[in-house]
Design an enzyme around this catalytic site. Structure first.
Site, mmCIF file in Angstrom:
data_model
loop_
_atom_site.group_PDB
_atom_site.id
_atom_site.type_symbol
_atom_site.label_atom_id
_atom_site.label_comp_id
_atom_site.label_asym_id
_atom_site.label_seq_id
_atom_site.Cartn_x
_atom_site.Cartn_y
_atom_site.Cartn_z
ATOM 1 C CG ASN A 22 -1.784 -1.021 0.881
ATOM 2 O OD1 ASN A 22 -2.483 -1.723 -0.049
ATOM 3 N ND2 ASN A 22 -2.674 -1.226 2.162
ATOM 4 N NE ARG A 91 -10.069 1.298 -3.692
ATOM 5 C CZ ARG A 91 -11.791 1.619 -4.048
ATOM 6 N NH1 ARG A 91 -12.662 0.683 -4.489
ATOM 7 N NH2 ARG A 91 -12.269 2.574 -3.582
ATOM 8 N NE ARG A 120 -11.982 -0.284 -1.026
ATOM 9 C CZ ARG A 120 -10.958 -1.008 -0.675
ATOM 10 N NH1 ARG A 120 -11.001 -2.135 -1.225
ATOM 11 N NH2 ARG A 120 -9.129 -0.193 0.004
ATOM 12 C CB ILE A 122 -14.042 7.196 -4.728
ATOM 13 C CG1 ILE A 122 -14.692 6.946 -5.290
ATOM 14 C CG2 ILE A 122 -13.289 6.039 -4.346
ATOM 15 C CD1 ILE A 122 -14.450 7.417 -7.116
ATOM 16 C CG ASP A 304 -6.029 -3.321 6.051
ATOM 17 O OD1 ASP A 304 -7.097 -3.703 5.363
ATOM 18 O OD2 ASP A 304 -5.121 -2.450 5.143
ATOM 19 C CB ILE A 326 -12.299 0.969 8.742
ATOM 20 C CG1 ILE A 326 -11.093 1.757 9.916
ATOM 21 C CG2 ILE A 326 -11.941 2.239 7.106
ATOM 22 C CD1 ILE A 326 -11.505 2.972 10.270
HETATM 23 C C1 EPZ Z 1 -6.616 2.283 1.988
HETATM 24 O O1 EPZ Z 1 -7.747 1.562 0.959
HETATM 25 C C2 EPZ Z 1 -6.475 1.086 1.232
HETATM 26 N N1 EPZ Z 1 -6.200 0.111 0.515
HETATM 27 C C3 EPZ Z 1 -6.541 -0.247 2.194
HETATM 28 O O2 EPZ Z 1 -6.443 -1.398 2.009
HETATM 29 C C4 EPZ Z 1 -6.739 -0.854 3.899
HETATM 30 O O3 EPZ Z 1 -8.002 -1.166 4.283
HETATM 31 C C5 EPZ Z 1 -7.919 1.156 3.921
HETATM 32 O O4 EPZ Z 1 -6.834 1.992 3.678
HETATM 33 C C6 EPZ Z 1 -8.487 1.497 5.246
HETATM 34 O O5 EPZ Z 1 -6.938 1.680 5.821
HETATM 35 C C7 EPZ Z 1 -4.518 0.983 -0.695
HETATM 36 O O6 EPZ Z 1 -3.955 1.601 0.244
HETATM 37 C C8 EPZ Z 1 -4.156 0.516 -1.604
HETATM 38 P P1 EPZ Z 1 -10.118 4.555 3.124
HETATM 39 P P2 EPZ Z 1 -8.786 3.308 0.954
HETATM 40 O O7 EPZ Z 1 -10.809 5.791 1.808
HETATM 41 O O8 EPZ Z 1 -8.321 4.577 0.392
HETATM 42 C C9 EPZ Z 1 -14.751 5.770 3.927
HETATM 43 C C10 EPZ Z 1 -5.581 -4.279 1.839
HETATM 44 O O9 EPZ Z 1 -6.283 -4.496 1.931
HETATM 45 N N2 EPZ Z 1 -14.616 7.252 2.593
HETATM 46 O O10 EPZ Z 1 -9.247 5.413 4.362
HETATM 47 O O11 EPZ Z 1 -9.636 2.477 -0.104
HETATM 48 C C11 EPZ Z 1 -14.586 5.120 2.795
HETATM 49 O O12 EPZ Z 1 -15.706 3.985 2.333
HETATM 50 C C12 EPZ Z 1 -7.000 -2.849 1.827
HETATM 51 O O13 EPZ Z 1 -4.832 -3.675 1.974
HETATM 52 C C13 EPZ Z 1 -15.523 8.441 2.354
HETATM 53 O O14 EPZ Z 1 -16.271 7.810 2.545
HETATM 54 O O15 EPZ Z 1 -9.778 3.530 2.330
HETATM 55 C C14 EPZ Z 1 -14.166 3.942 4.201
HETATM 56 O O16 EPZ Z 1 -15.579 3.113 5.091
HETATM 57 C C15 EPZ Z 1 -8.337 -3.118 1.693
HETATM 58 N N3 EPZ Z 1 -14.878 8.399 1.219
HETATM 59 C C16 EPZ Z 1 -13.670 4.826 5.313
HETATM 60 O O17 EPZ Z 1 -13.539 5.693 4.453
HETATM 61 C C17 EPZ Z 1 -14.311 8.683 0.428
HETATM 62 O O18 EPZ Z 1 -14.028 9.999 -0.171
HETATM 63 C C18 EPZ Z 1 -11.813 4.927 4.883
HETATM 64 O O19 EPZ Z 1 -11.605 4.088 3.487
HETATM 65 C C19 EPZ Z 1 -13.193 7.916 0.913
HETATM 66 C C20 EPZ Z 1 -13.606 6.807 1.464
#
Ligand code: EPZ
Length: 420
Positions: A22, A91, A120, A122, A304, A326
Site C-alpha cells: 500500500n 484500487r 468504498r 471516493i 487490515d 472502517i
Molecule cells: C486503503 O483503502 C487501503 N488500500 C486499504 O487496504 C485499507 O483497508 C484502507 O485504506 C483503510 O486503512 C490502499 O492503501 C491501496 P479509505 P482506501 O479511503 O484508501 C470512507 C488492503 O487489504 N471514505 O481510507 O480505499 C470509506 O468508505 C486494503 O490492503 C469515504 O466515505 O480506504 C471507508 O469507510 C483493503 N469517502 C473509510 O472512509 C471517501 O472519499 C476508509 O476508506 C473515501 C473514503
C-alpha cells in the site's frame, strides 16, 4: 486457484517482511508526476503491483519490473485511459486519477475495484479534485475528469479520514498552481513514505506525520530512487502467526512502531514479545486472555489486521469482541472460520468470538485479501487438510506467503501455481 494446508505443524524460525504493497501502489502512481527516471527497490512481487505497473505501461511508461526492483519512466502521456480489463481487481485506477489529471488535464479511469469489504466511497477524492478546478463525470463504469486549465491549489478539509484520498489529492497538489492545504489527512506510514518519495522528486511539501499538509505546486517533478518501507500488514500477520499455539517466530525487517496498536493488544492478552529496533520475536507461552477492540484509522488498530487477529482470538478461552469501524462489510472470513470450528457471531458491526474451539480442516473460500490470510492462519491450526479456494486473493497482497510459511515449518502449497 487453491491453497492446500496440512495443519497442526509448529512454526519456528525467522521470516523477512517485504516492501509495503500500500506504499508501492501510490508511489508507482507518482511516476505520472515526472518525466524523469524513477527507480524503486523493495517492491513486493504481488498481483496488485503488477496491475499498477501494467496500467502505467498503458499510459506510455517504459520500465522493467525484476525481482523486487522497478525502473520506470513516463516521458510523455500516450493514453489517458485506465481500462477496466487492466485494473478491475485493484484500487490502481483511483490512485492514477489525481496524478494523471494534474499532469495532462484529462483522465478517463475505470471505477476502482479491489476488496469487496463494504462501501468504498471516493466522494472526497472527487470533491477535492473538483474544487481544484476539474470537471468530473461519473458513470456506471468510468470516471472522466478534465481540467482545461492547470489544477489550482485549494484549502481542503477531508470530511473523514481516507488513505488513498489523502494520497490522491497530495499527488494532484504537487503539480497544481499555487499552494494547497490539506486538512484532516490520514496518518498511515504509507502516506509518510509517499511524501518522502515526492520530496526526493522535488515536490515542496511540509507537515509530514501531521494531519495538515501544505503543498506548493511545481510544473513537473524530477526522477528519484526510493526504497519502499516494510509492509506493516504483512508484519502484523506474521506476528499474529507467531502468537498461535505452539509457535515461536522472529519477524525481521520489522518496524515495531508501525504496528504498535497490535503489539499492545497482544501484550494485553498475554502474548510474549521481544522487540528490537528492526525485529520482533513472538510466542505464546502461557494462557491468553480475551479482549475487546475496535478498528480505527492509524495509529489505531488497523482494519487490515482485523480478520487475522480474529483467527487468533478463536484460540483464546472466553469471549472477545471485535468492532469494525472502517468498512461496513468486512466479516466474511467469520463464516469461513466457523466452518473450520470457530464460534463467531456477527452482530451489526461487531464480531463476538467465543473461544477456545478446536479447528478441523475443510474446504473454505477466500473472499478478500486479508480474509484469505486469516483463513490460512485458520488452516495452520486445524487438524487434517484445509483447502482454501479463490486463493488468488492472497497473491494480490502477500509476497511469497506459502514459501515463507514453509520455511517456518508449515505444510502449505498453492495448487495450480508454477514455481510458487
Ligand atoms: C486503503 O483503502 C487501503 N488500500 C486499504 O487496504 C485499507 O483497508 C484502507 O485504506 C483503510 O486503512 C490502499 O492503501 C491501496 P479509505 P482506501 O479511503 O484508501 C470512507 C488492503 O487489504 N471514505 O481510507 O480505499 C470509506 O468508505 C486494503 O490492503 C469515504 O466515505 O480506504 C471507508 O469507510 C483493503 N469517502 C473509510 O472512509 C471517501 O472519499 C476508509 O476508506 C473515501 C473514503
Amino acid at each position: 486457484m487453491k491453497i492446500l494446508i496440512k495443519g497442526k505443524k509448529q512454526l519456528s524460525g525467522s521470516v523477512k517482511i517485504s516492501g509495503a504493497k500500500n506504499a508501492a501502489l501510490p508511489e508507482l502512481a507518482a511516476v505520472i508526476l515526472s518525466s524523469g527516471d524513477l527507480e524503486f527497490s523493495d517492491v513486493p512481487q504481488v498481483e496488485d503491483i503488477k496491475v499498477m505497473f501494467r496500467a502505467l505501461e498503458n499510459l506510455g511508461a517504459a520500465g522493467e519490473f525484476t525481482d523486487s526492483r522497478i525502473k520506470i519512466k513516463l516521458p510523455e502521456i500516450r493514453s489517458n485511459l485506465v481500462p477496466r480489463e487492466i485494473v478491475e481487481t485493484s484500487r490502481a485506477s483511483i490512485l492514477i486519477l489525481g496524478p494523471l489529471l494534474a499532469r495532462s488535464g484529462y483522465a478517463e479511469v475505470s471505477n476502482p475495484g479491489g476488496c469487496p469489504i463494504g462501501d468504498r466511497r471516493i466522494n472526497f477524492h472527487l470533491d477535492g479534485l473538483s474544487k481544484m478546478g476539474a470537471k468530473i463525470e461519473t458513470g456506471a463504469e468510468h470516471i472522466i475528469a478534465r481540467a482545461d486549465t492547470p489544477l489550482q491549489g485549494i484549502d481542503y478539509r477531508f470530511p473523514g479520514k481516507t488513505v488513498t484520498g489523502t494520497e490522491n489529492l497530495l499527488m494532484a497538489a504537487a503539480l497544481a498552481r499555487g499552494t494547497t492545504i490539506l486538512r484532516n489527512c490520514a496518518l498511515e506510514p504509507e502516506i509518510g513514505d509517499l511524501i518522502d518519495l515526492l520530496q526526493k522528486m522535488g515536490a515542496d511539501i511540509s507537515g509530514k506525520n501531521s494531519d495538515t499538509l501544505i503543498i506548493k505546486g511545481k510544473p513537473i517533478l524530477d526522477g528519484a530512487r526510493h526504497k519502499i518501507i516494510p509492509d506493516r500488514i504483512e508484519m502484523g500477520t506474521y506476528v499474529i502467526a507467531g502468537a498461535l499455539p505452539g509457535n515461536e517466530i522472529t519477524v525481521e525487517n520489522a518496524v515495531p512502531a508501525y504496528i504498535r496498536s497490535l503489539l499492545d493488544i497482544l501484550k494485553k492478552i498475554g502474548v510474549h514479545l521481544i522487540e528490537d529496533e528492526d525485529k520482533i520475536t513472538v510466542k505464546a507461552n502461557g494462557p491468553l486472555f480475551p479482549t475487546d477492540l475496535e478498528t480505527e484509522p492509524y495509529p489505531g488498530f488497523p482494519t487490515d489486521l482485523q480478520a487475522q487477529l480474529t483467527t487468533l482470538l478463536t484460540q483464546v478461552e472466553g469471549i472477545s469482541r471485535v468492532k469494525e469501524r472502517i468498512f461496513n462489510n468486512r466479516f466474511k472470513h467469520a463464516l469461513e472460520l466457523n466452518k473450520l470450528g470457530a464460534n463467531i457471531e456477527i452482530k451489526e458491526d461487531t464480531a463476538i468470538i467465543k473461544g477456545k474451539t478446536g479447528f478441523k480442516g475443510r474446504v473454505i473460500t477466500a473472499t478478500d485479501l486479508r480474509a484469505s490470510a486469516a483463513l490460512v492462519l485458520g488452516g495452520l491450526i486445524a487438524s487434517g487438510e484445509t483447502l482454501v479456494e479463490n486463493a488468488y486473493q492472497l497473491l494480490r497482497g502477500y509476497e511469497d506467503m506459502p514459501r515463507k510459511l514453509r520455511r517456518l515449518g508449515a505444510d502449505i502449497k498453492f495448487l495450480g501455481v508454477e514455481n510458487e
